[in-house]
Structures are given as C-alpha cells and as structure tokens.
Write an enzyme that holds these catalytic residues in place. Structure first.
Site, mmCIF file in Angstrom:
data_model
loop_
_atom_site.group_PDB
_atom_site.id
_atom_site.type_symbol
_atom_site.label_atom_id
_atom_site.label_comp_id
_atom_site.label_asym_id
_atom_site.label_seq_id
_atom_site.Cartn_x
_atom_site.Cartn_y
_atom_site.Cartn_z
ATOM 1 N N ASP A 1 34.164 63.369 -60.647
ATOM 2 C CA ASP A 1 33.839 62.744 -59.367
ATOM 3 C C ASP A 1 33.035 63.653 -58.448
ATOM 4 O OD1 ASP A 1 35.051 60.310 -59.896
ATOM 5 O OD2 ASP A 1 36.950 60.846 -58.943
ATOM 6 N N LYS B 1 36.599 58.897 -51.079
ATOM 7 C CA LYS B 1 35.882 57.762 -51.677
ATOM 8 C C LYS B 1 36.849 56.634 -51.986
ATOM 9 C CE LYS B 1 37.234 58.098 -56.233
ATOM 10 N NZ LYS B 1 37.950 57.059 -57.005
#
Length: 285
Positions: free
Chosen positions: A137, A11
């Site tokens: 996350d 990401k």
C-alpha cells in the site's frame, strides 16, 4: 539539524476485489482506493549520528524494523546511499489493524520527508518504487488521491478525483488478520464481487450516487461468522442513520459510510461512538 513534518493520510477502499492467487504466493487484487483527511503526523529529522531512531505517541507500536516507517527510512537510505542519522516521531491518530493503511501512510510520509530533506529532485515514480519494497500500500500512500490499484496494490492508475464526500469511519474493538482472510478467500467462492467498471464510470462522470451504489469489498464475504455479524451490524447502523452506502475497508476491521453533508456525518459519528466503537468524521482528500 534539518527537520520536516508531513501528514500521513489514511485510505479507504471504495472497491476491493480478489482476482486469484499468484504463483509468487501473493493475491492479484483490483481495487479503487481513496485518501481521507484522518491522518498521523510524521516528523523526520536529520541528525549527526547514524542509523534510524523512532518514537511513537498515541499508540503502542514497535520502533524497530517491524514499524514500516523505520523500514521505509532504511529502504530510502539503501536506495540513495545515505549514511546519516535519521530521527522519526510518529503522532498516531489512524487506528491500527483497521484496513486504513496507517503503517503504510507513515512509511510514505517518511519517504516524502526524506526526499524533501535529502534529494528534492527525486521523482515520484522513484519514491513509489522504493515504497513498493516496504509494503504493497505504500506506493498508493505516496501518491494519494483517487487511484485504481492492481497487482499486489502497487500498480496504480490515477483516476479523476472523487466527488466531495464525507466518510463516517467506525472502528470496532477487534482486529482482523489480513493473512488469515487471504487464506480463507482461497477456500471460499467469491460470488458477490464489486462492479469496479461501474465505479470507474461513476468517477469519470462525477456521479456521487453511482459511486456509492458501486462501493463493495469481497473481504466481507470471508470474515469469520462472529466478525462478519459485527461488521454487518455496523453497516446497518450507518445506513439507518442516512449513509448512502457502507462497507468495510481493506481487510478491516474499520467500516465506513458515505455522506454528502459534513454535519450529518458528524452527528452519525457522535450517535454511534461507544466504548466498543471508535468513530471518525473524515472527508475525501
């Protein structure tokens, strides 16, 4: 034996803002995150034994509970009452200590694979709940795409998919301590914050130029001087080579620049690659 191999996508933080420290010791965050094509491969195999075994290729990482992939497998087993053996093989490409959620991506991939192998009707929301116990996350990495993340990062709002952009990711040869940066952020007045609302509007409009104009990460303001200077050097190099914007992702130390054309992105990666700087040409996914 049943086995499943799934990609674990990295990401990038298009924005990252720290809103303050919470009573529970965590920090309240508001950030827009985006998955990119750089990925690890995660293979999960159900075995006749018990417990979780892990092997890692491509990086020197622990294979016990310190590895989020192992932690995710244990969390899944506890949540669903599964007692069989699980074998995990990680083929690493996402750099470690880069702010790209490599460990969280692996954990999410393990959860998705175990869901497919053991409980295919399990809803994404339940998988994200299990992931939140593993790391902040992980829910984002379970979901992927373009998301507004709030709270510790586990509270997600799906956004319109970002325009098709390429990211030249540059990873310098030093790590950044996330806990140390959070501690420094408590002592620094964060004056140059991202305009998250503007980025959300750019996404809604599908406006790549406005998106790039809104990319920003407050963690850059609290880096130690030597690291901050190196990050700024990389950002300048990306901009000189034609990036529409450049920023650090997460708590670093990876920096990315955004481009409209793949060939330009690849050329920049080749030009900037060195013994001190890994580079990766990626695309939003």
């Amino acid at each position: 034996m049943k086995t499943q191999t799934v990609p674990a996508y990295a990401k990038l933080n298009l924005t990252l803002d720290i809103l303050g420290k919470r009573d529970d010791g965590y920090h309240e965050l508001r950030m827009v995150m985006q998955t990119v094509s750089l990925c690890d491969d995660v293979t999960v195999t159900l075995t006749d034994g018990t417990g979780v075994a892990c092997r890692v290729a491509g990086a020197e990482l622990p294979c016990d509970e310190r590895n989020l992939a192992v932690k995710a497998a244990n969390a899944f087993c506890e949540a669903l009452g599964y007692h069989g053996g699980i074998d995990i093989t990680l083929t690493k490409r996402i750099p470690s200590e880069a702010g790209m959620a490599g460990g969280s991506a692996d954990a999410a991939a393990v959860l998705r694979a175990l869901r497919d192998l053991i409980a295919p009707t399990l809803m994404d929301e339940r998988l994200e709940e299990i992931g939140a116990r593993v790391g902040s996350d992980v829910p984002f990495c379970v979901r992927g795409g373009t998301q507004l993340a709030e709270g510790r990062g586990e509270r997600l709002t799906a956004l319109r998919n970002a325009p098709r952009l390429y990211a030249a990711v540059c990873k310098p040869d030093f790590p950044v301590s996330t806990p140390a940066l959070f501690q420094r952020s408590d002592r620094v007045a964060l004056t140059d914050r991202p305009d998250t609302a503007a980025l959300l509007a750019a996404l809604e409009a599908g406006d790549a130029a406005a998106l790039c104009a809104s990319v920003k990460n407050v963690f850059e303001q609290v880096l130690p001087d030597e690291q901050r200077a190196r990050i700024e050097d990389i950002k300048r190099a990306l901009l000189v080579h034609g990036a529409e914007c450049a920023a650090m992702t997460g708590s670093g130390s990876a920096v990315f620049g955004l481009f409209r054309e793949e060939d330009v992105c690849r050329t920049v990666c080749e030009a900037l690659r060195s013994a001190e700087l890994q580079t990766f040409c990626t695309i939003f996914v």
